[in-house]
Design a protein around this motif. Structure first.
Motif, PDB file in Angstrom:
ATOM      1  N   PRO A   8      14.495  22.515 -55.610  1.00 35.13           N
ATOM      2  CA  PRO A   8      15.923  22.286 -55.842  1.00 35.13           C
ATOM      3  C   PRO A   8      16.441  22.970 -57.110  1.00 35.13           C
ATOM      4  N   ALA A  58      14.553  19.535 -51.124  1.00 36.81           N
ATOM      5  CA  ALA A  58      14.766  18.101 -51.337  1.00 36.81           C
ATOM      6  C   ALA A  58      16.061  17.834 -52.100  1.00 36.81           C
ATOM      7  N   GLY A  59      16.827  16.864 -51.593  1.00 40.20           N
ATOM      8  CA  GLY A  59      17.986  16.373 -52.313  1.00 40.20           C
ATOM      9  C   GLY A  59      19.235  17.223 -52.276  1.00 40.20           C
ATOM     10  N   THR A 113      22.304  18.488 -50.235  1.00 39.86           N
ATOM     11  CA  THR A 113      23.046  18.099 -49.031  1.00 39.86           C
ATOM     12  C   THR A 113      23.526  19.311 -48.226  1.00 39.86           C
ATOM     13  N   ASP A 169      17.473  10.075 -46.468  1.00 39.75           N
ATOM     14  CA  ASP A 169      16.644   9.468 -47.505  1.00 39.75           C
ATOM     15  C   ASP A 169      15.926   8.229 -46.979  1.00 39.75           C
TER      16      ASP A 169
END
Length: 186
Positions: free
Chosen positions: A74, A100-101, A103, A165
């Protein structure tokens, strides 16, 4: 899936697990997969180990790809990758992110919000072909664009992005190898 060119940007452990499984399962021919990584020796290792392509340039690989797998951290330069995708990728090339993380909305700001974008969270069993991935699609993406590929390293549950998540935590606690199958999240 038909014959599709798949390019991985990033050759870390999860990218390798995905490549290993789809090549071993013959979901995708090794010659139809390419990888670039900031660490050139890592990309070369993957190419030699799995018989996949090491393109002369990331720009060429992106231009030839039907599916671009974003497999970086990320904190890496997603904005820079976005500029490369916008400049070189075909307008209908699908972006599959395992970052990851980040959107779908944020991915759209980098890669183009009018492009097919899929956010996928594979789990560690991907390496064995018994993984279970959660996948969320933007309005321009469809299951048909990635279903065969994703099922090449395990099962996939398509879900609303707001549940990713939760799915990730659920998938870690109860996985297919331990339970035999995953209950439906519908």
């Amino acid at each position: 899936m038909g014959k599709k060119r798949i390019h991985f940007i990033g050759g870390g452990q999860m990218a390798e697990a995905m490549i290993r499984a789809v090549v071993a399962n013959r979901t995708v021919a090794a010659g139809d997969i390419s990888v670039t990584d900031i660490n050139e020796s890592r990309a070369l290792l993957l190419c030699e180990s799995y018989g996949i392509q090491c393109p002369a340039s990331q720009e060429t690989a992106v231009a030839e790809a039907d599916l671009v797998v974003i497999a970086v951290r990320p904190q890496d330069d997603l904005a820079g990758l976005g500029r490369t995708i916008r400049q070189f990728a075909a307008p209908d090339a699908t972006i599959l992110s395992i970052v990851a993380g980040v959107t779908i909305e944020k991915l759209g700001s980098y890669f183009g919000s009018d492009r097919p974008i899929i956010r996928c969270i594979p789990n560690t069993l991907t390496d064995t072909g018994l993984g279970y991935s959660g996948a969320a699609l933007n309005d321009y993406a469809s299951k048909e664009q990635v279903d065969t590929f994703l099922n090449g390293f395990g099962k996939v549950q398509y879900l609303d992005e707001s549940l990713i998540d939760i799915f990730t935590g659920f998938g870690v606690a109860i996985h297919p190898a331990a339970s035999g199958s995953m209950p439906s999240m519908n």
